[in-house]
Enzyme design. Structure first.
Site, PDB file in Angstrom:
ATOM      1  N   ASP A 152       0.860  -1.182   0.000  1.00  0.00           N
ATOM      2  CA  ASP A 152       0.000   0.000   0.000  1.00  0.00           C
ATOM      3  C   ASP A 152       0.905   1.244   0.000  1.00  0.00           C
ATOM      4  O   ASP A 152       2.127   1.132   0.162  1.00  0.00           O
ATOM      5  CB  ASP A 152      -0.845  -0.078   1.277  1.00  0.00           C
ATOM      6  CG  ASP A 152      -1.914   0.991   1.365  1.00  0.00           C
ATOM      7  OD1 ASP A 152      -2.250   1.593   0.333  1.00  0.00           O
ATOM      8  OD2 ASP A 152      -2.416   1.215   2.493  1.00  0.00           O
ATOM      9  N   GLU A 179       2.705   5.154  -3.849  1.00  0.00           N
ATOM     10  CA  GLU A 179       2.726   6.195  -4.910  1.00  0.00           C
ATOM     11  C   GLU A 179       4.044   6.930  -4.969  1.00  0.00           C
ATOM     12  O   GLU A 179       4.444   7.309  -6.081  1.00  0.00           O
ATOM     13  CB  GLU A 179       1.563   7.180  -4.668  1.00  0.00           C
ATOM     14  CG  GLU A 179       0.200   6.560  -4.788  1.00  0.00           C
ATOM     15  CD  GLU A 179      -0.189   5.677  -3.603  1.00  0.00           C
ATOM     16  OE1 GLU A 179       0.382   5.889  -2.505  1.00  0.00           O
ATOM     17  OE2 GLU A 179      -1.031   4.794  -3.770  1.00  0.00           O
ATOM     18  N   ASP A 183      -9.187   4.192  -1.653  1.00  0.00           N
ATOM     19  CA  ASP A 183     -10.104   4.573  -0.572  1.00  0.00           C
ATOM     20  C   ASP A 183     -11.412   5.164  -1.074  1.00  0.00           C
ATOM     21  O   ASP A 183     -11.616   6.384  -1.060  1.00  0.00           O
ATOM     22  CB  ASP A 183      -9.396   5.568   0.363  1.00  0.00           C
ATOM     23  CG  ASP A 183      -8.159   4.946   0.994  1.00  0.00           C
ATOM     24  OD1 ASP A 183      -8.010   3.704   0.909  1.00  0.00           O
ATOM     25  OD2 ASP A 183      -7.349   5.678   1.565  1.00  0.00           O
TER      26      ASP A 183
END
Ligand code: NOJ
Length: 952
Positions: A529, A532, A606
């Site tokens: 996760d 980025e 999300d």
């Protein structure tokens, strides 16, 4: 809601603003000519490659800028256009400040994104006819493709069968911001400068704005730009194409919208700059977590596309222009052209051009370049249960027991960040997860798995060997001063492992070994996760662009690749956890780039527990599919907030169609595992889960197709019916692989029916009661809460496994059911792919791959092998020898079968006595709107063998 002020608009992103201004200036100037020209004397054509030099003219008195160009024609029929800048390429520039960055334009995206498909075309040839001012190359199968290169101004027109499909620089927006030194002006001279500039011709074409050339601030962060302005931009037009798809990830419709205003359109370009966007909004061109700069244009009879292989921040403007039919001129049909404008902050220009002509061609060709989706372990396509967080090992075991108690199937339970000891990855919270081994052991009883999260930020703390090694070995991303970059994420102060560095990957692999990440085992898998990367105190919640990666590249150049380098490293690590134990890894990633499909699954981040987010998940997941990364899903139930029981139920009914199917929820939400809502919701959700499990053989077959042909796993209408103009924009229903299963999930509150769009004249049958829907257009299909709207297109044979089990692994040797859905002519066809679902032995032929055909005129159903024999074929066949087809259902059965009590079955290799055996048969007449159907009971044929069932 999303904090808009945290993310840049085009206007706030210097290079985007400059290039939009450039486009506006070009459009406003009737005599506009692009200042780029190909030097004909420089042209060379050799081995499928045309090379030469483009010269960019500047204001009078200034030297032209030299831009080396190569156009490579590939054997696959794809063309690649690459443009660099000579001065930067030679390192012949001066960096500002005491920057440690590289001087060249970044040209290594290919080494991360591409894995093949680069063989140059043997047949590509220069046109024999010489036309002044143009160079023409024929390429593609049969020389059907043509690149017409205009020298001045430089431009390329790509044609197929003589017809223009894609045009480069047709609007003259090519813009490669060349290197120039910053002329530091004494402060007192600066005044009056503005006026002077007005008088003098500006050095750059009109509209250029120097204010963001040398540094740029946003939200309190200043980006030093040691190389000055270096954007690369190009207009790419698709004449005659109204629809363009692709360029995920955005929460937008499948058919992309125009971005320069007007009713219902966007004002901002689609942005690709991987970012952790909190509570992202619907119907927006805003950037999200991943980037695939691959766009396809579609019209009746043709699909073409471009892959803009650049990893820097990128914006894409889309405009469409309509030409109406001219009533005075016969044959002038109305049409729409789509014009796009691609703008990247840095790097070389490197674009692939695909001329189709079908969506399947594009999927295959893009897949040959960037790789096909990895064949997952079979558990990975079953149901995953996640939340932030299951709080203790006891909690995990309790959830596991509850699923069993309620007889709800599931395969994987997930642990979010709270399982760690104070957010130190590769450790367990000693109080909450006292006995991870025991927890794994319990899961293993039903062959279930555990996925644990591992993020790329490494806590900066004492007594944590992982961070100590990272620092000592110098494997973290650096700041612009060349020191290890420190930022803020879940653990507080952290460093980021730099997976652009081969040494970092080698080290990363050591951390996952069972004796290193203690408490894990063969049934532990990994979730990556925040890659980025998400940096809480960084500009736009990510890293400063002037950070430095391995090789001296600025973060600016490689930003969109960052997430992929990380999950690739994890994938590799998973392969080496224990010597001799080789299983297909499972890694989930949030951030991605072209090529991520080779090693990970993705989810859409999300989302919110709102109906609009459920609705938006369908075009998003469909778009992933046609963009080469089909192993995709959205958080079932919605991440933020508490869904109503109805929304949760509908979300499960939709989620069973996500290739990656996981329930997940934020730490502040209430528990919502399928057994929580109670009757009737729990029963209805269980039915949905069972349907997914029942159809796992069809899903697995669809994954195999994706892994070998690049085809999407769930497919939009245009992909299946590329000729049906009315259905090109349909993005709220989907087909599962090649099965003909057509699902239209309910995404509206209190709905009790849905309107399903049917594109062709085949009969479509309700999956459950065989109600027939016929005729192109919209059909109302009942959808009370307990009903999942699912149709079967006539003409397919769908493999299933009908015995309910607690996990998919327990179904491994279960018998199959085949559903034969007859088309309007009484025929049907389908395939099945099965392997051990775990190892790589399928690569040595350890699999079963068969084609089933029902021939209506002859009245028989056959199974033939379509696999290729390898060293492991026989062993696998032996392991599966007893696995049989236990039932054949024929939907739309001919009424002549009425009264029939048995069918004749013959199997290859059967003993003489058993060569023509009988099997029981039942016929059910059509009633009301439901079609006639028939069942063959236990034909006793093996799934891995050739056989024939005679119905006549
Ligand atoms: C952000 C992810 O998108 C979300 O799924 C996860 O639960 C949180 N990080 C915590 O790890």
């Amino acid at each position: 809601m999303v904090k808009h002020e945290n993310f840049k608009t085009c206007d706030q992103s210097g290079f985007c603003k400059r290039n939009r201004q450039f486009a506006d200036a070009a459009a406003a100037t009737s005599s506009w000519t692009s200042p780029y020209a190909l030097d004909p004397a420089s042209l060379k054509f050799k081995d499928g490659q045309l090379s030469g030099t483009i010269l960019k003219s500047l204001a009078e008195g200034q030297d032209q800028v030299v831009l080396p160009l190569t156009i490579t024609f590939l054997e696959s029929g794809v063309a690649r256009v690459s443009l660099d800048e000579e001065k930067r390429k030679k390192g012949d520039i001066v960096l500002r400040g005491d920057s440690k960055a590289r001087k060249e334009r970044y040209d290594e995206t290919a080494s991360w994104a591409l894995v093949g498909g680069l063989e140059p075309a043997k047949g590509a040839a220069l046109s024999e006819k010489v036309e002044t001012g143009y160079t023409k190359v024929y390429y593609g199968a049969g020389g059907k493709h043509e690149a017409v290169i205009r020298h001045s101004p430089f431009g390329i027109e790509f044609k197929r069968d003589g017809e223009s499909q894609i045009q480069f620089n047709e609007r003259g927006l090519l813009n490669m911001e060349h290197w120039r030194p910053k002329i530091e002006k004494p402060v007192d001279e600066k005044e009056g400068e503005e006026e002077k500039k007005e008088e003098e011709k500006p050095e750059e074409p009109k509209g250029e704005d120097e204010s963001t050339w040398w540094d740029e601030s946003f939200g309190g962060n200043t980006d030093s730009k040691p190389r000055g302005p270096e954007a690369v931009a190009l207009d790419i037009s698709f004449p005659g194409y109204e629809h363009v798809f692709g360029i995920p990830e955005h929460a937008t419709s499948l058919s992309l919208k125009t971005t320069r205003g007007g009713e219902g359109n966007y004002n901002e370009p689609y942005r690709l700059y991987n970012a952790d966007v909190f509570e992202y909004e619907m119907d927006s061109p805003m950037t999200l977590y991943g980037a695939i700069p691959f766009m396809q244009a579609h019209r009746k009879g043709s699909t073409v596309g471009v892959f803009w292989m650049n990893a820097a921040e990128t914006w894409i403007d889309i405009v469409k222009s309509k030409t109406t039919a001219n009533p005075l001129s016969l044959g002038t049909k109305g049409h729409t052209d789509t014009q796009t404008h691609w703008i990247s902050e840095s790097g070389i220009m490197d674009v692939f051009v695909f001329l189709g002509p079908t969506p399947q061609d594009l999927a295959r060709q893009y897949g040959e370049l960037t790789g096909f989706t990895a064949m997952p372990q079979s558990f990975a396509i079953a149901y995953h249960q996640c939340r932030w967080n299951y709080v203790t090992d006891q909690d995990v075991m309790d959830i596991d027991r509850k699923f069993d108690k309620h007889k709800i199937p599931y395969d994987v339970i997930w642990l979010d960040i709270e399982y760690t000891h104070e957010k130190k990855y590769f450790t367990w919270d000693p109080l909450a997860f006292v006995n991870p081994k025991k927890m794994h052991k319990q899961l293993n009883k039903r062959d279930r798995k555990l996925v644990a999260i591992i993020d790329p930020h490494i806590k900066n703390t004492e007594n944590y060997p992982v961070v100590e090694e990272l620092k000592k070995k110098d494997l973290a991303v650096k700041n612009k001063e060349g020191n290890q970059y420190e930022g803020w994420c879940w653990p507080g102060s952290s460093y980021w492992v730099d997976c652009f560095n081969p040494a970092a990957i080698a080290w990363w692999k050591t951390l996952f070994k069972y004796d290193s990440f203690k408490g894990t085992g063969p049934n532990t898998f990994i979730w990556n996760d925040m890659n980025e990367p998400s940096v809480f105190n960084g500009p736009e919640t990510t890293m400063p662009k002037d950070n430095i990666h391995h090789g001296g590249w600025e973060h600016r150049d490689v930003h969109n690749l960052n997430g992929m380098t990380f999950h690739n490293a994890t994938y590799e690590a998973m392969l080496e956890r224990k010597k001799g134990e080789i299983r297909r890894p499972f890694v989930l990633t949030r951030s991605f780039y072209s090529g991520s499909q080779r090693s990970a699954a993705m989810w859409t981040g999300d989302n919110l527990a709102e109906w609009s987010h459920l609705e938006a998940s369908l075009p998003m997941v469909l778009n992933q599919g046609i963009s080469g990364f089909p192993f995709a899903g959205a958080d079932v139930g919605g991440f933020f907030g508490n869904p109503s029981k109805e929304l949760l139920t509908r979300w499960y009914q939709a989620g069973i169609y996500y290739p990656f199917f996981r329930g997940h929820a934020h730490i502040d939400t209430r528990r919502r595992e399928p057994y929580v809502p109670g009757s009737p919701y729990t029963e209805i959700i269980t039915q949905a889960l069972r349907l997914r499990y029942q159809l796992l053989p069809a899903w697995y077959t669809a994954f195999h197709e994706a892994a070998t042909t690049g085809a999407p796993i769930i497919r939009p209408n245009f992909y299946i019916h590329p000729e049906d103009e009315n259905g090109f924009a349909v993005d709220d229903q989907l087909y599962v692989g090649s099965t003909g299963l057509l699902a239209k999930p309910v995404t509206k509150e209190s709905a009790d029916s849905v309107s399903v769009y049917i594109a062709d004249d085949q009969p479509y049958y309700d999956y459950f009661d065989y109600t027939v829907y016929k005729g192109a257009g919209h059909h109302t299909v009942p959808a009370p809460l307990e009903k999942i709207p699912l149709l079967m297109q006539g003409g397919h044979i769908i493999p299933r496994r009908d015995r309910p089990r607690r996990s998919s692994s327990l179904m491994k040797f279960d018998p199959f059911t085949l559903v034969v859905v007859l088309d309007k002519d009484g025929n049907a066809e389908g395939t099945i792919y099965v392997d051990d679902g775990e190892t790589f032995e399928y690569q040595q032929g350890g699999y079963i791959h068969r084609r089933f055909s029902f021939d209506g005129s002859k009245g028989f159903l056959t199974s033939v092998n379509i696999g290729t024999k390898g060293t492991k074929t026989d062993a696998y066949a032996k392991a599966m020898a007893k696995v049989r087809v236990e039932k054949v259902i024929v939907v739309g059965a001919p009424k002549e079968w009425k009264g029939k009590k048995e069918v004749v079955v013959s199997e290859e290799g059967a003993k003489e006595s058993a060569r023509r055996k009988k099997a029981g048969f039942e016929f059910h007449e059509a009633s009301g709107k439901s079609a006639a159907w028939a069942v063959v009971r236990d034909p006793k044929v093996a799934i891995g063998k050739g056989w024939r069932i005679d119905f006549s």
